[in-house]
Design a protein around this motif. Structure first.
Motif, short mmCIF file in Angstrom:
data_model
loop_
_atom_site.label_atom_id
_atom_site.label_comp_id
_atom_site.label_asym_id
_atom_site.label_seq_id
_atom_site.Cartn_x
_atom_site.Cartn_y
_atom_site.Cartn_z
N ILE A 194 -78.06 -23.40 31.70
CA ILE A 194 -77.69 -23.76 33.08
C ILE A 194 -78.24 -25.13 33.49
CG2 ILE A 194 -77.46 -21.38 33.84
CD1 ILE A 194 -80.18 -21.60 35.20
N GLN A 195 -79.07 -25.74 32.65
CA GLN A 195 -79.62 -27.04 33.00
C GLN A 195 -78.55 -28.12 33.06
OE1 GLN A 195 -82.97 -28.05 30.49
NE2 GLN A 195 -84.02 -26.12 30.93
N LYS A 196 -77.41 -27.90 32.46
CA LYS A 196 -76.36 -28.92 32.48
C LYS A 196 -75.61 -28.94 33.81
CE LYS A 196 -72.70 -26.04 30.45
NZ LYS A 196 -71.75 -25.88 29.33
N PHE A 197 -75.79 -27.90 34.62
CA PHE A 197 -75.08 -27.84 35.89
C PHE A 197 -75.88 -28.53 37.00
CE2 PHE A 197 -73.71 -23.92 33.60
CZ PHE A 197 -72.39 -24.31 33.38
N SER B 299 -83.92 -29.00 46.39
CA SER B 299 -83.15 -28.25 45.40
C SER B 299 -82.79 -29.16 44.24
CB SER B 299 -81.86 -27.70 46.03
OG SER B 299 -82.15 -26.77 47.04
N TYR B 300 -82.93 -28.63 43.02
CA TYR B 300 -82.65 -29.40 41.82
C TYR B 300 -81.75 -28.59 40.90
CZ TYR B 300 -86.55 -32.38 43.25
OH TYR B 300 -87.38 -33.22 43.94
N GLY B 301 -80.49 -28.43 41.26
CA GLY B 301 -79.58 -27.70 40.41
C GLY B 301 -79.91 -26.21 40.38
N PRO B 302 -79.40 -25.50 39.37
CA PRO B 302 -79.58 -24.05 39.31
C PRO B 302 -81.03 -23.61 39.12
CG PRO B 302 -77.79 -24.76 37.87
CD PRO B 302 -78.53 -25.99 38.29
N THR B 303 -81.36 -22.46 39.69
CA THR B 303 -82.65 -21.82 39.44
C THR B 303 -82.39 -20.43 38.88
OG1 THR B 303 -82.75 -21.02 41.73
CG2 THR B 303 -83.87 -23.09 41.23
N LEU B 304 -83.30 -19.99 38.02
CA LEU B 304 -83.13 -18.71 37.34
C LEU B 304 -83.92 -17.61 38.03
CD1 LEU B 304 -81.95 -17.35 34.71
CD2 LEU B 304 -84.25 -17.68 33.75
N ILE B 305 -83.25 -16.46 38.20
CA ILE B 305 -83.90 -15.24 38.65
C ILE B 305 -83.82 -14.26 37.48
CG2 ILE B 305 -83.79 -13.31 40.27
CD1 ILE B 305 -82.21 -15.20 42.15
N SER B 306 -84.93 -13.69 37.07
CA SER B 306 -84.86 -12.71 35.99
C SER B 306 -85.91 -11.63 36.21
CB SER B 306 -85.07 -13.38 34.63
OG SER B 306 -86.33 -14.02 34.56
N CYS B 307 -85.56 -10.42 35.83
CA CYS B 307 -86.47 -9.30 36.05
C CYS B 307 -87.41 -9.14 34.86
CB CYS B 307 -85.69 -8.01 36.29
SG CYS B 307 -84.76 -7.44 34.86
N PRO B 308 -88.56 -8.52 35.08
CA PRO B 308 -89.42 -8.19 33.94
C PRO B 308 -88.78 -7.06 33.13
CG PRO B 308 -90.27 -7.19 35.93
CD PRO B 308 -89.12 -8.04 36.36
N THR B 309 -89.15 -6.94 31.90
CA THR B 309 -88.62 -5.85 31.10
C THR B 309 -89.26 -4.53 31.53
OG1 THR B 309 -90.30 -6.18 29.42
CG2 THR B 309 -88.23 -7.36 29.12
N CYS B 310 -88.56 -3.44 31.25
CA CYS B 310 -89.10 -2.11 31.53
C CYS B 310 -88.44 -1.12 30.57
CB CYS B 310 -88.86 -1.71 32.99
SG CYS B 310 -87.14 -1.31 33.37
N GLY B 311 -88.74 0.14 30.75
CA GLY B 311 -88.23 1.16 29.84
C GLY B 311 -86.73 1.34 29.90
#
Length: 353
Positions: free
Chosen positions: A284-287, A255-267
């Motif tokens: 979030i890279q500073k955390f 583990s290396y600090g925060p990881t991002l979860i993001s959804c694809p765009t949709c209608g």
């Protein structure tokens, strides 16, 4: 994970249950000492555990002593053909060698390197690349590189070291062909208990090279194979380290600090989700704590779909939710979402929540 022997590279443990170590390679010669040191220290700060340096001549081998004094992480000397360079690199305090015993001349040359390496507790990585297999192994397996030929070549070199009583060994069998690289490492892992260094050699530029490396290295790590990795990119080596960290995080190895979860765009998306995700990823890279942060485009389903995230935001039309572990903390105007998210993460980072 596959059970392997353990070697010590300048204080970094490889194999034997140690965390998978990240490696990269300096683009500077040790002769350009100040530039090389600055780059190597930057790689260490970015997350590299070990850095390899090319040692093409005696000046470079002798310069390793000065370089070692200026860097904070272990160095591996990459040496071909001239065994004298390996001896000088050891005298200069190098932490490990990367050689092919078969290309440094007569048997007595190998013996001299092995004896000095053993005396100074310097591990040796035997590096086999598909593109440089000897002619007899190419002929034996149909005239072209194969996983079988790579493994036989590696074992041939291992035997030389073992016959001299040397077992402080790491092995790599690399190819730019991902299926071949995966097959070779799977085969090799069944035949030896030495730690394996994984990599897709000559993987290419940032986009394609990262994908190829993630597939090859990731597949093996999920098999429990691999003790140290290098993502080889035709780009700034700092990007190799970033990619390697993401591979290890995605496979659950480190583990290396925060990881991002993001959804694809949709209608249903009514915010600029792409830019929002990019901004959050940068901030979030500073955390330092290994948390999951979600950026979702739908205020209706977002918190539920990302309920495993430690913190997140879900955009809506003009308003959005800030949530933690799937539970909404507050609803704020769209232009305040990211700031409020950062405030919540900041409090968590400081131990206030």
């Amino acid at each position: 994970m596959r059970k392997t022997r353990q070697v010590d590279v300048g204080g970094v443990k490889i194999g034997g249950g140690a965390p998978v170590a990240i490696q990269s390679m300096s683009t500077f010669s040790p002769v350009d000492t100040a530039y090389a040191a600055a780059q190597i220290n930057a790689l260490g700060k970015a997350g590299a555990d070990i850095v390899r340096v090319a040692v093409p001549d005696r000046r470079a081998a002798e310069a390793l002593k000065d370089l070692k004094a200026l860097v904070s992480i272990p160095l591996v000397a990459d040496i071909h053909f001239d065994y004298h360079l390996a001896l000088t690199a050891i005298d200069s305090g190098i932490d490990a060698l990367r050689i092919n015993p078969g290309n440094i001349g007569r048997r007595e040359n190998v013996v001299k390197v092995v004896e000095k390496a053993a005396e100074r507790s310097v591990p040796i990585r035997i590096g086999i690349n598909a593109g440089s297999l000897p002619a007899d192994l190419l002929d034996k397996y149909g005239g072209h590189p194969t996983a079988e030929g790579m493994v036989e070549g590696a074992l041939r070199h291992v035997q030389i070291l073992e016959e001299e009583g040397f077992h402080d060994i790491v092995i790599s069998v690399k190819s730019t062909d991902v299926p071949m690289m995966v097959k070779a490492n799977r085969m090799l892992s069944q035949k030896v208990d030495y730690p394996l260094h994984l990599g897709v050699t000559e993987a290419g530029t940032l986009y394609r090279g990262t994908i190829k490396s993630a597939i090859g290295i990731g597949a093996l790590l999920l098999d429990g194979i691999g003790d140290t990795i290098r993502v080889s990119l035709t780009d700034d080596p700092l990007k190799e380290v970033t990619a390697a960290k993401e591979i290890l995080s995605s496979t659950g190895m480190r583990s290396y600090g925060p990881t991002l979860i993001s959804c694809p765009t949709c209608g249903r998306t009514q915010v600029n989700l792409i830019e929002m995700a990019r901004e959050v990823e940068e901030k979030i890279q500073k955390f330092s704590k290994p948390i999951k942060v979600a950026v979702m485009g739908c205020a209706v389903n977002g918190p539920g779909e990302a309920r495993e995230a430690d913190f997140g935001i879900a955009g809506g039309k003009g308003l959005g939710h800030v949530f933690r572990k799937g539970k909404i903390i507050c609803t704020v105007p769209e232009n305040e979402l990211i700031d409020r998210l950062m405030q919540e993460i900041e409090k968590y980072e400081k131990g206030e929540i």
